[in-house]
Write an enzyme that holds these catalytic residues in place. Structure first.
Site, PDB file in Angstrom:
ATOM      1  N   GLU A 170      -3.000  45.013 -43.050  1.00  0.00           N
ATOM      2  CA  GLU A 170      -3.626  46.330 -43.182  1.00  0.00           C
ATOM      3  C   GLU A 170      -3.448  47.243 -41.973  1.00  0.00           C
ATOM      4  O   GLU A 170      -4.427  47.684 -41.364  1.00  0.00           O
ATOM      5  CB  GLU A 170      -5.125  46.151 -43.482  1.00  0.00           C
ATOM      6  CG  GLU A 170      -5.362  45.435 -44.800  1.00  0.00           C
ATOM      7  CD  GLU A 170      -6.832  45.047 -45.017  1.00  0.00           C
ATOM      8  OE1 GLU A 170      -7.644  45.248 -44.110  1.00  0.00           O
ATOM      9  OE2 GLU A 170      -7.129  44.532 -46.102  1.00  0.00           O
TER      10      GLU A 170
ATOM     11  N   GLU B 186      -3.398  39.458 -53.071  1.00  0.00           N
ATOM     12  CA  GLU B 186      -4.872  39.362 -53.153  1.00  0.00           C
ATOM     13  C   GLU B 186      -5.376  39.947 -54.468  1.00  0.00           C
ATOM     14  O   GLU B 186      -6.339  40.725 -54.498  1.00  0.00           O
ATOM     15  CB  GLU B 186      -5.500  40.100 -51.961  1.00  0.00           C
ATOM     16  CG  GLU B 186      -5.004  39.596 -50.624  1.00  0.00           C
ATOM     17  CD  GLU B 186      -5.724  40.183 -49.408  1.00  0.00           C
ATOM     18  OE1 GLU B 186      -6.796  40.781 -49.564  1.00  0.00           O
ATOM     19  OE2 GLU B 186      -5.188  40.041 -48.302  1.00  0.00           O
TER      20      GLU B 186
HETATM   21  O1  9MR Z   1     -12.862  38.075 -49.034  1.00  0.00           O
HETATM   22  C1  9MR Z   1     -13.014  38.206 -47.624  1.00  0.00           C
HETATM   23  C2  9MR Z   1     -14.481  38.283 -47.266  1.00  0.00           C
HETATM   24  O2  9MR Z   1     -15.120  37.061 -47.607  1.00  0.00           O
HETATM   25  C3  9MR Z   1     -14.628  38.566 -45.768  1.00  0.00           C
HETATM   26  O3  9MR Z   1     -16.003  38.774 -45.464  1.00  0.00           O
HETATM   27  C4  9MR Z   1     -13.832  39.802 -45.378  1.00  0.00           C
HETATM   28  C5  9MR Z   1     -13.847  40.024 -43.851  1.00  0.00           C
HETATM   29  O4  9MR Z   1     -13.167  38.992 -43.188  1.00  0.00           O
HETATM   30  O5  9MR Z   1     -12.468  39.657 -45.787  1.00  0.00           O
HETATM   31  C6  9MR Z   1     -12.306  39.472 -47.167  1.00  0.00           C
HETATM   32  O6  9MR Z   1     -10.916  39.342 -47.452  1.00  0.00           O
HETATM   33  C7  9MR Z   1     -10.147  40.509 -47.201  1.00  0.00           C
HETATM   34  C8  9MR Z   1      -8.750  40.053 -46.775  1.00  0.00           C
HETATM   35  O7  9MR Z   1      -8.810  39.177 -45.685  1.00  0.00           O
HETATM   36  C9  9MR Z   1      -7.876  41.261 -46.438  1.00  0.00           C
HETATM   37  N1  9MR Z   1      -7.811  42.177 -47.537  1.00  0.00           N
HETATM   38  C10 9MR Z   1      -9.117  42.609 -48.087  1.00  0.00           C
HETATM   39  C11 9MR Z   1      -9.926  41.355 -48.468  1.00  0.00           C
HETATM   40  C12 9MR Z   1     -11.206  41.746 -49.183  1.00  0.00           C
HETATM   41  O8  9MR Z   1     -12.008  42.545 -48.363  1.00  0.00           O
END
Ligand code: 9MR
Length: 408
Positions: A212, A317
């Site tokens: 990102e 994802e």
């Molecule tokens: O699903 C993940 C959530 O449990 C965490 O709290 C969050 C912060 O680390 O990240 C979420 O996963 C993200 C992923 O790593 C990157 N793309 C967006 C995902 C959803 O927010």
């Protein structure tokens, strides 16, 4: 700031308006009774309006689970997704937590996994002052994937977005206070990538090196960009390549408007990286459906455009918030069709090597814990329902994989 405005924009506007009106009423000259009355009535009216809207917005919906009326065919029940994916050398994966209760099912259905959180900097680097790491949860997942012959995607080394939530605040402070921001940032990144990639060397064949980096048409402003501008991306990839030259290095991003300014800016960034000979091998398209439904023709063209730059693609994802399908006659079916289409698009493009779902079952899903998605149900963004039954999503994905078999 961008993300806060993005997620809470309407709430911020509403509460600031009420606050300004209340303050005006409080400090308005007492003798000006008429104006004060108007202010008070406006506050009352807006509040009532807001309460009605909030009820409408957050009242949970429930949709008919029509899929429960049709039994899942024997063939689908007896042939897991993994069997179909293995036979065409396609990665079918899911995000998993080290304490997941569904490990057995995951090993049966998927040939690839990614840690939802356990490989992230905030999880691994437990003491940033002394550079102390804790790999225990990540190692447990690594062991699980190896013992079941599943590929592990590494997610993620450098996270361009949400620097506050994802990195030790200490780094931010160190960069801000440093006389030579670029050198400090380089040394932090070098040490981090070296330790983490080094730890998993030979075990992980695909890493999301940068996650990102974009915010709309530009780069997400962060300590990385502050110190090095766009070149932090080059640095991360070059360094990762030095540590493990056999590893496939990915840049992972969430894009919505494939044909719009953000999509174009993203492709332009990729072209610049290629031109500078940055060792980047693939692009992860997250494809979360959280703010809206993705334009599938746009996605198809976008994957092709990335493929033409000589890069691999993975859908990394995938999940689809059920509420986004609320206007459809059968939201669960519409969600399933969209899942199947995304998988199909990937299967049909030679550059696209796999699809990973960001979770397995609606019983445990990240959207139910992260505002503003958690404020209204059902999110139900996954392929199995909360009782582990196969949703239309599973069936449509299965059918897409089946149609891609050479003997179909
Ligand atoms: O699903 C993940 C959530 O449990 C965490 O709290 C969050 C912060 O680390 O990240 C979420 O996963 C993200 C992923 O790593 C990157 N793309 C967006 C995902 C959803 O927010």
């Amino acid at each position: 700031m961008n993300i806060i405005l993005d997620l809470f924009g309407i709430h911020i506007v509403f509460f600031s308006t009420i606050l300004i009106l209340c303050l005006s009423w409080l400090f308005w000259p007492r003798k000006n009774i008429g104006t004060r009355k108007i202010l008070l009535r406006t506050i009352g009216l807006i509040s009532v309006f807001g309460i009605i809207l909030a009820f409408r917005a957050y009242w949970p919906y429930s949709y008919e689970k029509n899929y429960l009326n049709t039994p899942v065919s024997k063939e689908i029940m007896s042939t897991p997704l993994k069997a179909l994916a293995d036979s065409i050398d396609f990665n079918i994966g899911v995000a998993i937590a080290s304490n997941s209760e569904f490990k057995e099912l995951i090993a049966k259905e998927f040939n690839s996994v990614v840690a939802e959180n356990d490989f992230k900097p905030k999880k691994l680097l437990i003491d940033p002052v002394h550079w102390k790491f804790d790999f225990s949860a990540a190692d447990r997942l690594m062991e699980f994937s190896k013992s079941n012959g599943m590929r592990m995607r590494g997610h993620t080394l450098i996270w361009g977005k949400f620097p506050g939530r994802t990195y030790p605040q200490l780094w931010k402070k160190q960069i801000a206070e440093s006389a030579d921001k670029e050198e400090t940032m380089k040394s932090i990144m070098t040490q981090y990538i070296h330790t983490v990639m080094g730890h998993f060397k030979g075990q992980i064949s695909t890493w999301d090196v940068v996650n990102e980096p974009m915010a709309g048409e530009g780069l997400y402003p962060s300590p990385f960009t502050e110190a090095m501008g766009e070149y932090y991306i080059d640095w991360a990839f070059k360094h990762a390549h030095e540590i493990d030259p056999d590893c496939s290095l990915f840049l992972n991003e969430q894009i919505y408007d494939y044909d719009g300014p953000a999509g174009k800016a993203f492709l332009a960034l990729l072209k610049r990286l290629k031109k500078r000979n940055v060792p980047i091998h693939g692009i992860g398209l997250q494809t979360h459906h959280i703010k809206g439904i993705h334009d599938l023709d746009g996605l198809k063209r976008f994957i092709r455009a990335i493929g033409e730059l000589g890069l691999k693609v993975e859908i990394t994802e995938l999940d689809i918030r059920l509420l986004l399908m609320g206007n459809e006659d059968d939201p669960y079916e519409a969600q399933g069709v969209q899942f199947g289409e995304v998988v199909n698009i990937c299967l049909r493009d030679q550059a696209c090597e796999g699809v990973t779902f960001w979770g397995l079952t609606d019983k445990v899903n990240w959207m139910d814990h992260i505002p503003p998605f958690s404020w209204k149900s059902p999110n139900a963004p996954h392929i199995l329902d909360e009782d582990m039954r196969k949703k239309p999503a599973y069936i449509h994905i299965w059918e897409a994989l089946k149609k891609a078999q050479p003997n179909f």
